[in-house]
Design an enzyme around this catalytic site. Structure first.
Site, PDB file in Angstrom:
ATOM      1  N   ASP A 122       0.788  -1.247   0.000  1.00 45.16           N
ATOM      2  CA  ASP A 122       0.000   0.000   0.000  1.00 45.16           C
ATOM      3  C   ASP A 122       0.821   1.299   0.000  1.00 45.16           C
ATOM      4  OD1 ASP A 122      -1.941  -1.933   0.206  1.00 45.16           O
ATOM      5  OD2 ASP A 122      -2.862  -1.169   2.041  1.00 45.16           O
TER       6      ASP A 122
ATOM      7  N   ASP B 220      -4.539  -0.903  -1.763  1.00 48.18           N
ATOM      8  CA  ASP B 220      -5.837  -0.803  -1.111  1.00 48.18           C
ATOM      9  C   ASP B 220      -6.769  -0.242  -2.188  1.00 48.18           C
ATOM     10  OD1 ASP B 220      -6.835  -1.314   1.532  1.00 48.18           O
ATOM     11  OD2 ASP B 220      -6.996   0.846   1.915  1.00 48.18           O
TER      12      ASP B 220
ATOM     13  N   HIS C  73     -10.669   0.457  -2.675  1.00 44.03           N
ATOM     14  CA  HIS C  73     -12.031   0.447  -2.145  1.00 44.03           C
ATOM     15  C   HIS C  73     -13.055   0.984  -3.139  1.00 44.03           C
ATOM     16  CE1 HIS C  73     -10.424  -0.680   1.671  1.00 44.03           C
ATOM     17  NE2 HIS C  73      -9.858   0.478   1.935  1.00 44.03           N
TER      18      HIS C  73
ATOM     19  N   HIS D 163     -17.407   2.796   0.756  1.00 47.12           N
ATOM     20  CA  HIS D 163     -16.965   1.523   1.335  1.00 47.12           C
ATOM     21  C   HIS D 163     -17.327   1.449   2.820  1.00 47.12           C
ATOM     22  CE1 HIS D 163     -13.968  -1.575   2.643  1.00 47.12           C
ATOM     23  NE2 HIS D 163     -14.350  -2.113   1.502  1.00 47.12           N
TER      24      HIS D 163
ATOM     25  N   HIS E 179     -10.608   6.852   1.484  1.00 42.01           N
ATOM     26  CA  HIS E 179      -9.244   6.689   0.962  1.00 42.01           C
ATOM     27  C   HIS E 179      -9.218   5.590  -0.098  1.00 42.01           C
ATOM     28  CE1 HIS E 179      -9.590   3.551   4.010  1.00 42.01           C
ATOM     29  NE2 HIS E 179      -8.661   2.893   3.344  1.00 42.01           N
TER      30      HIS E 179
ATOM     31  N   LYS F 262      -6.950  -5.108  -3.039  1.00 42.14           N
ATOM     32  CA  LYS F 262      -7.689  -5.680  -1.907  1.00 42.14           C
ATOM     33  C   LYS F 262      -8.632  -4.644  -1.325  1.00 42.14           C
ATOM     34  CE  LYS F 262      -3.950  -4.396   1.146  1.00 42.14           C
ATOM     35  NZ  LYS F 262      -4.675  -3.366   1.894  1.00 42.14           N
TER      36      LYS F 262
ATOM     37  N   CYS G  26      -2.178  -2.762   7.550  1.00 41.65           N
ATOM     38  CA  CYS G  26      -2.019  -3.677   6.410  1.00 41.65           C
ATOM     39  C   CYS G  26      -0.721  -4.479   6.455  1.00 41.65           C
ATOM     40  CB  CYS G  26      -2.199  -2.909   5.116  1.00 41.65           C
ATOM     41  SG  CYS G  26      -3.919  -2.341   4.960  1.00 41.65           S
TER      42      CYS G  26
HETATM   43  C1  VGL Z   1      -4.678   0.722   5.693  1.00 36.28           C
HETATM   44  C2  VGL Z   1      -6.242   1.638   7.092  1.00 36.28           C
HETATM   45  C3  VGL Z   1      -7.205   1.495   6.135  1.00 36.28           C
HETATM   46  C4  VGL Z   1      -3.257   0.301   5.490  1.00 36.28           C
HETATM   47  C5  VGL Z   1      -5.633   0.564   4.721  1.00 36.28           C
HETATM   48  O1  VGL Z   1      -2.808   0.246   4.334  1.00 36.28           O
HETATM   49  O2  VGL Z   1      -2.584   0.015   6.504  1.00 36.28           O
HETATM   50  N1  VGL Z   1      -4.989   1.237   6.883  1.00 36.28           N
HETATM   51  N2  VGL Z   1      -6.886   0.957   4.945  1.00 36.28           N
HETATM   52 ZN    ZN Z   2      -8.328   0.846   3.402  1.00 41.96          ZN
END
Ligand code: VGL
Ligand code: ZN
Length: 237
Positions: free
Chosen positions: A41, A79, A81, A85, A114, A139, A184
């Site tokens: 990510d 990430d 979404h 979401h 995000h 994901k 993550c």
């Molecule tokens: C993440 C919060 C929400 C991450 C992703 O990449 O750690 N954290 N979505």
């Molecule tokens: Zn996320």
């Protein structure tokens, strides 16, 4: 006076310092054909100026670019979404970011919007330089289920296919880097252990969000699961 325990404590080794961080260690770790680097990510939303910016998140980029050079296998994640979401606070009237709610699959932290599919915020950092990266796993694309882990969604059962891919490619060891350490990265490392990979987290190639004690908890959970905590300097250049 200088008994062994004090000397070791002074070096930050052993029980006194929690998990060994290995930066002083002897033999460098040399990634082989059975090793994969998982870059988690490294997306604009998590970088300074992004909607869920991780403090100093941009500092992982040069470290990741450097260590990636010694890996034949690199997998990137995004990430990814839907709009509205379930993990977005804005989808739950009256809720604010960083509050939690109970969902059918368990407790969910609520985040600012995000990494919406196709948005500039969801794009990988333009400063990542890993031309040999062979796979991008996306994901969190099911509207009603989050997925911190690159292996398994937050329902605990829907797979992304990553474990099967890595096994088909004869990968035995995974090294995890990226954002965020306590979400993550940690969930990916814990699932990598569940899938029986030898698992390393490269601490200085990660940064955390740290909400409600999440960073300390993540390191404790990872240590219990047998995740090895290393520094980029532990890897052979
Ligand atoms: C993440 C919060 C929400 C991450 C992703 O990449 O750690 N954290 N979505
Ligand atoms: Zn996320």
């Amino acid at each position: 006076m200088w008994d062994r325990r004090r000397i070791l404590a002074g070096l930050g080794v052993g029980a006194a310092s929690g998990v060994s961080r290995r930066a002083w260690a002897a033999t460098p770790i040399r990634p082989d054909e059975a090793s994969a680097l998982l870059v988690i990510d490294v997306q604009n939303c998590f970088l300074p100026g992004g909607s869920l910016a991780v403090k100093d998140g941009d500092q992982v980029v040069p470290v990741i670019n450097k260590i990636a050079r010694s890996f034949a296998n690199v997998v990137l994640t995004q990430d990814w979404h839907t709009q509205a979401h379930v993990s977005f606070a804005s989808s739950h009237p009256g809720k604010k970011p960083f509050e939690t709610i109970d969902l059918p699959y368990g407790k969910q932290v609520l985040w600012p919007d995000h990494c919406v599919q196709g948005s500039e915020g969801a794009a990988l950092s333009k400063d990542l330089s890993i031309p040999q990266a062979e796979l991008i796993i996306r994901k969190g694309f099911h509207k009603d289920v989050d997925s911190y882990s690159a292996f398994t969604e937050a329902d605990g059962k829907t797979t992304t296919g990553l474990a099967a891919y890595l096994k088909a490619r004869q990968v035995k060891r995974v090294f995890v880097a990226g954002l965020a350490t306590d979400f993550c990265v940690a969930w990916t490392a814990l699932d990598a252990r569940k899938a029986d990979f030898e698992t390393y987290v490269v601490e200085d190639a990660c940064r955390g969000i740290d909400t409600q004690g999440s960073l300390a908890k993540a390191w404790t959970d990872m240590a219990k699961a047998g995740v090895k905590r290393i520094q980029s300097s532990d890897l052979a250049a």
